[in-house]
Design an enzyme around this catalytic site. Structure first.
Site, mmCIF file in Angstrom:
data_model
loop_
_atom_site.group_PDB
_atom_site.id
_atom_site.type_symbol
_atom_site.label_atom_id
_atom_site.label_comp_id
_atom_site.label_asym_id
_atom_site.label_seq_id
_atom_site.Cartn_x
_atom_site.Cartn_y
_atom_site.Cartn_z
ATOM 1 N N GLY A 12 54.419 40.203 31.576
ATOM 2 C CA GLY A 12 55.312 41.053 31.837
ATOM 3 C C GLY A 12 55.689 42.180 30.612
ATOM 4 N NE ARG A 65 43.242 37.501 49.512
ATOM 5 C CZ ARG A 65 43.754 37.199 48.312
ATOM 6 N NH1 ARG A 65 44.560 38.038 47.574
ATOM 7 N NH2 ARG A 65 42.920 36.303 47.777
ATOM 8 N NE ARG A 91 48.195 36.726 46.024
ATOM 9 C CZ ARG A 91 47.710 35.893 46.496
ATOM 10 N NH1 ARG A 91 47.046 34.850 46.117
ATOM 11 N NH2 ARG A 91 47.836 36.199 48.130
ATOM 12 C CG ASN A 107 46.518 47.766 38.955
ATOM 13 O OD1 ASN A 107 47.195 47.014 38.484
ATOM 14 N ND2 ASN A 107 45.058 47.569 39.033
ATOM 15 C CG HIS A 109 41.487 47.461 35.614
ATOM 16 N ND1 HIS A 109 41.601 46.014 36.323
ATOM 17 C CD2 HIS A 109 40.409 47.602 35.078
ATOM 18 C CE1 HIS A 109 40.300 45.563 36.003
ATOM 19 N NE2 HIS A 109 39.683 46.327 35.244
ATOM 20 C CB SER A 136 42.176 53.023 33.989
ATOM 21 O OG SER A 136 40.851 53.200 33.520
ATOM 22 C CG ASP A 145 40.223 46.473 39.721
ATOM 23 O OD1 ASP A 145 41.754 46.691 39.771
ATOM 24 O OD2 ASP A 145 39.813 45.571 39.432
ATOM 25 C CD GLN A 173 46.427 53.423 22.558
ATOM 26 O OE1 GLN A 173 46.821 54.481 23.141
ATOM 27 N NE2 GLN A 173 46.716 53.076 21.672
HETATM 28 C C1 GAR Z 1 47.581 43.973 31.279
HETATM 29 O O1 GAR Z 1 46.633 43.926 30.228
HETATM 30 C C2 GAR Z 1 47.039 44.504 32.506
HETATM 31 O O2 GAR Z 1 46.259 45.459 32.181
HETATM 32 C C3 GAR Z 1 46.143 43.496 33.160
HETATM 33 O O3 GAR Z 1 47.026 42.317 32.986
HETATM 34 C C4 GAR Z 1 47.881 42.379 31.784
HETATM 35 C C5 GAR Z 1 49.268 41.933 32.093
HETATM 36 O O4 GAR Z 1 50.139 42.163 30.844
HETATM 37 N N1 GAR Z 1 46.194 43.726 34.364
HETATM 38 C C6 GAR Z 1 45.007 43.236 35.034
HETATM 39 O O5 GAR Z 1 43.934 42.649 34.624
HETATM 40 C C7 GAR Z 1 44.926 43.623 36.519
HETATM 41 N N2 GAR Z 1 43.574 43.039 37.241
HETATM 42 P P1 GAR Z 1 51.622 42.004 30.954
HETATM 43 O O6 GAR Z 1 52.157 40.654 31.917
HETATM 44 O O7 GAR Z 1 52.046 41.811 29.527
HETATM 45 O O8 GAR Z 1 52.087 43.356 31.393
#
Ligand code: GAR
Length: 210
Positions: A12, A65, A91, A107, A109, A136, A145, A173
């Protein structure tokens, strides 16, 4: 101010960046709830610390799901959000979920989309010998995605990098651009029109922002 619900599965840190950004008096949004599919997600503690409503809805408690996503929709709707953001929510979402929140679902990514959709993006960029990588923020559509990109930030890949150090460079970033995009959305400057991202009436991506 606009009501934001954040979905997480883990640390998070992006949630934290948005919580922190919302503390600015002129920030146009507030996080009203955090939902995790995992009980041990540290982001739940971050929400507690910020006195934000939070709960676990575990996918393990549902037979399909579809039924999980339906429960998620119903719980999110309780908070009447203007914006739902995925922040490390690991998910795949059903078309029903995506359609329900269409145009108000974002989102982040960790790749320069359309490169490296899916998982393990940092290792894949290293293995490919790429000299740059990035992150992104995009609107979520039914294509995994694949929704329209709003903003990207690039980072270099150095010869000695491993996936962990690259991930931390990407995280810096992420914590910069996600609150910025959320601010645009919450000030009605950003929308999705005809599956395109539009900022101040101009179709994205624009060069030169990040
Ligand atoms: C982040 O790097 C995000 O871009 C990635 O998970 C991480 C969560 O970090 N998301 C994905 O891979 C989505 N498929 P966080 O829990 O510290 O925010």
């Amino acid at each position: 101010s606009r009501r934001i619900v954040v979905l997480i599965s883990g640390s998070g840190s992006n949630l934290q960046a948005i919580i922190d950004a919302c503390k600015a008096p002129d920030y146009p949004g507030e996080v009203v709830a955090v939902i995790s599919n995992k009980a041990d997600a540290y982001g739940l503690t971050r929400a507690d610390n910020a006195q934000i409503a939070n709960q676990v809805i575990s996918h393990k408690d549902f037979v399909s799901r579809e039924s999980y996503d339906q429960a998620l929709i119903e719980q999110i709707d309780v908070y009447q959000p203007d914006l739902v953001i995925l922040a490390g929510f690991m998910r795949i979402l059903t078309p029903e979920f995506v359609q329900h929140f269409s145009g108000k679902l974002l989102n982040i990514h960790p790749s320069l989309l359309p490169k490296y959709q899916g998982l393990n993006t940092h290792q894949r960029a290293i293995d490919a010998g790429d000299s740059e990588h990035g992150v992104s923020v995009h609107f979520v559509t039914e294509e995994l995605d694949g929704g329209p990109v709003i903003l990207q930030a690039k980072v270099p890949i150095f010869a000695e990098d491993d996936a962990e150090i690259l991930a931390s460079r990407i995280h810096q970033q992420e914590h910069r651009i996600y609150p910025l995009v959320v601010k645009w959305f919450c000030s009605d400057r950003l929308m999705m029109q005809d599956e395109k991202a539009v900022l101040d009436g101009k179709t994205l991506p624009l060069s030169g922002y990040a």
